[in-house]
Design an enzyme around this catalytic site. Structure first.
Site, PDB file in Angstrom:
ATOM      1  N   HIS A  62       0.733  -1.182   0.043  1.00 50.37           N
ATOM      2  CA  HIS A  62      -0.089   0.026  -0.079  1.00 50.37           C
ATOM      3  C   HIS A  62       1.001   1.396  -0.116  1.00 50.37           C
ATOM      4  O   HIS A  62       2.066   1.048   0.362  1.00 50.37           O
ATOM      5  CB  HIS A  62      -0.937   0.084   1.230  1.00 50.37           C
ATOM      6  CG  HIS A  62      -0.218  -0.056   2.658  1.00 50.37           C
ATOM      7  ND1 HIS A  62       0.241  -1.091   3.065  1.00 50.37           N
ATOM      8  CD2 HIS A  62       0.023   0.970   3.650  1.00 50.37           C
ATOM      9  CE1 HIS A  62       0.735  -0.870   4.297  1.00 50.37           C
ATOM     10  NE2 HIS A  62       0.962   0.310   4.532  1.00 50.37           N
ATOM     11  N   CYS A  70       2.032   3.964  11.723  1.00 51.71           N
ATOM     12  CA  CYS A  70       2.969   3.484  10.767  1.00 51.71           C
ATOM     13  C   CYS A  70       3.209   4.683   9.687  1.00 51.71           C
ATOM     14  O   CYS A  70       2.221   5.713   9.460  1.00 51.71           O
ATOM     15  CB  CYS A  70       2.403   2.253   9.785  1.00 51.71           C
ATOM     16  SG  CYS A  70       0.977   2.476   8.794  1.00 51.71           S
TER      17      CYS A  70
END
Length: 684
Positions: A65, A207
């Site tokens: 991603h 993240c």
């Protein structure tokens, strides 16, 4: 959610044999629907995110991603592989691959939906249903929440993140639920859990992209806590923003878990509690172990701040001291650079407009003539001098900040100011920052009464750490460092001949080794440190460093112009932009080329940079501005020879990269099949 994934974005027979091939196959489906505008550019962004941390998860899941400017709207593609594809998960290959693409400016609602999907991936019933799907339309509907498995419904009792519809804004709902929990006491955290009251943990997950791992770690921690009767309240600091945990929940918590790959925002809220600090993947894969670890620390009465979170942290919990030291130093340098650029350029412009005697001009507060050029030159010089005066304190302050977070700022700035007072200069700032950060960390290890914890960050820590740093800098290490700084300055002043050329080669190699990375920044910081006490030698060093930094993008631009067939279509387009980037001293303009073909591009760039650095030193070029690019040419001593040094390095680097690319067996791009060629280039 049904807009984000449709049947034609699903491949139930994904035949790719590598994660790069899998990402390309799914990305091509996105590009076919107009969701991705530049396939190779998007894949480069995916690869860059993958390089930060593998996206494979236990349970046979891969979630490549990224956020990318080449994505038009939030999109999800799903592939199922019978053979499995290695995404770096500890338990082996992944058979369920989700490619998540978010635009660089995606709105919060879309990102929250993608985050909800990430939570669902922690549900075995959901992933089992995907493995059993018989049609792309059925899989797409299942992911979109239109035909959610009935087994998911009961999970709503514990968290809205596991509601049947993936489109539910679960991250927000979960944050609201956890932040509204009531506690029986608003007092400070007890030394150990109260009998009869469940052990309470607050956690923060984050993240770099903030789309997938952030929410998966939150889900894993919540489920692990539920399984053993531990209350876990998670604050997800993702791309869609974050909702702060209720201060009462934080105050009543018995322990803290940080599972993150980026700095925790407002970390001081959690000070003074037993803490476990790990990377975000540990929060996904080892949730139960982390809970057990924090309970063990609480039982021993241990208040853990032993693992600081540097500002530049990459998320690895077991990184060595050398890696941490580099990150702390780069933290200081990154905050220092704007002061250097603004102050240095203003000083250089003052010299350029008013001449070399402008430093003798009276203060503009005493004399300023609006119609005289010299007055404006004096104004720029004096503003620049004041801005440049912050260089060492900012360096020291943010090194300390990188080590100890916000409590390290005050002693760091104080230490940096003392370094200037005792003439310890740039080296003194480095040492002061490390001393300040270490002092704060040492103070934070000391167990203190609960009633004092509230004033620790704003009173006790700044006071004690400033006293310690001041004592050491004034009376212990300040004078020796000042002597070392003077020796370095004298050495630079006398630099000439072969020694100067060798230094130019070394600095040129460093500037081109990682194209804006840590080694590049070390060379830059060395040159800037010399400007704090400018002399002929330090000005030569600055010129050599700035010239070498321009070479890599200019060389790639020249190579794509001269031998375009050796490069992919995307690289040729990047080559056009590299002309401007190189002329502006933006070494990062060569990164797309280095990422695609590092074994050829980086050595070629380093050779060219070494040639330019050596020639600049040999030609005795000087530069008073801490920046490169064509717009500082009026500020350069021996400007024509300076440009000749840059041109020579550019030609050498371009010629070498052309030679190396021509020598390889496969051609990089066959025009009729650009997609296949781009894949080969990345693999190389």
């Amino acid at each position: 959610m049904s807009r984000m994934i449709t049947a034609d974005l699903v491949d139930l027979d994904l035949s790719a044999d590598s994660k790069e091939a899998a990402a390309r196959s799914l990305a091509e489906r996105m590009a076919a629907r107009g969701r991705v505008t530049d396939l190779d550019g998007f894949l480069a962004d995916v690869a860059a995110r993958e390089a930060q941390m593998p996206t494979g998860l236990d349970g046979g899941i891969g979630i490549p991603h990224c956020r990318s400017t080449h994505v038009t709207e939030p999109t999800l593609a799903f592939g199922r592989s019978a053979a499995g594809i290695d995404f770096g998960a500890p338990d082996g290959p992944a058979d369920l691959i989700f490619l998540i693409a978010a635009p660089a400016g995606a709105d919060d609602a879309h990102l929250t939906i993608l985050s909800s999907l990430a939570r669902h991936l922690m549900d075995a019933e959901f992933t089992d249903a995907l493995r059993s799907a018989t049609s792309p339309a059925g899989a797409a509907a299942l992911i979109a929440g239109e035909e959610a498995p009935p087994e998911e419904a009961p999970a709503e009792e514990t968290s809205s993140a596991t509601a049947p519809s993936v489109g539910t804004t679960s991250a927000e709902a979960s944050a609201e639920e956890t932040s509204s929990e009531e506690t029986s006491s608003g007092e400070a955290v007890p030394e150990a859990p109260v009998a009869g009251v469940p052990f309470r943990i607050v956690a923060v997950t984050s993240c770099p992209t903030g789309i997938a791992h952030t929410y998966m770690a939150a889900e894993a921690l919540e489920k692990a806590g539920e399984a053993i009767g531990v209350e876990v309240a998670v604050e997800t600091q993702g791309s869609a923003g974050f909702t702060r945990l209720d201060p009462a929940v934080v105050a009543a918590a018995d322990g803290v878990i940080f599972a993150h790959d980026v700095p925790v925002r407002e970390k001081e809220r959690f000070a003074g509690k037993p803490t476990v600090d790990v990377g975000v993947k540990a929060g996904i894969n080892r949730a139960a172990e982390l809970i057990a670890e924090v309970r063990d620390k609480a039982a021993r009465g241990e208040v853990s701040t032993a693992k600081p979170t540097p500002v530049e942290r990459a998320g690895e919990p077991d990184e060595g001291y050398g890696t941490k030291l580099r990150k702390w130093l780069m933290s200081g340098v990154s905050y220092m650079v704007p002061f250097v650029a603004a102050g240095g350029l203003l000083i250089a412009l003052g010299f350029a407009i008013g001449g070399w005697d402008i430093n003798k001009a009276p203060s503009v507060t005493q004399h300023f003539d609006w119609g005289q050029v010299d007055s404006w030159a004096a104004l720029m010089f004096q503003i620049g001098g004041l801005a440049f005066g912050f260089l060492v304190p900012v360096l020291a302050g943010y090194i300390s900040y990188g080590m100890a977070d916000r409590p390290g700022l005050v002693p760091g700035f104080v230490g940096g100011a003392i370094a200037l007072t005792v003439n310890a200069g740039f080296l003194g700032g480095l040492v002061a920052g490390l001393i300040a950060g270490g002092t704060v960390l040492a103070i934070q290890r000391v167990r203190i009464p609960a009633v004092l914890r509230g004033i620790m960050p704003v009173v006790v820590i700044p006071l004690l750490s400033s006293i310690v740093v001041g004592f050491l800098m004034f009376l212990v290490v300040g004078k020796p460092i000042a002597s070392l700084q003077k020796a370095l300055t004298d050495w630079l002043s006398g630099l000439s001949g072969a020694n100067a050329v060798i230094l130019g080669v070394i600095l040129g190699l460093m500037m081109c080794f990682d194209l804006g990375g840590p080694v590049n920044k070390v060379a830059y910081a060395f040159a800037v440190g010399g400007l704090a006490n400018p002399n002929e030698g330090s000005l030569k060093v600055m010129a050599a460093v700035m010239a070498a930094g321009m070479v890599p993008p200019l060389a790639m631009a020249l190579a794509t112009t001269v031998r375009g067939r050796l490069f992919t279509r995307t690289e040729r387009e990047n080559g056009k932009a590299a002309w401007v980037l190189g002329a502006s001293f933006i070494s990062e303009g060569a990164i797309p080329f280095a990422a695609a073909d590092p074994l050829r591009v980086i050595p070629a760039a380093m050779v060219g940079g070494a040639v330019t650095g050596a020639l600049s030193m040999a030609f005795e070029c000087t530069l008073r501005a801490p920046h490169g690019g064509v717009f500082v040419i009026p500020l350069i001593g021996n400007p024509f020879l300076y440009l000749l040094a840059i041109a020579a390095g550019t030609v050498v680097s371009a010629g070498l990269v052309i030679l190396l690319k021509s020598a390889r067996k496969p051609a990089p791009e066959a025009e009729p099949a650009p997609a296949v060629e781009a894949k080969v280039t990345v693999a190389a």
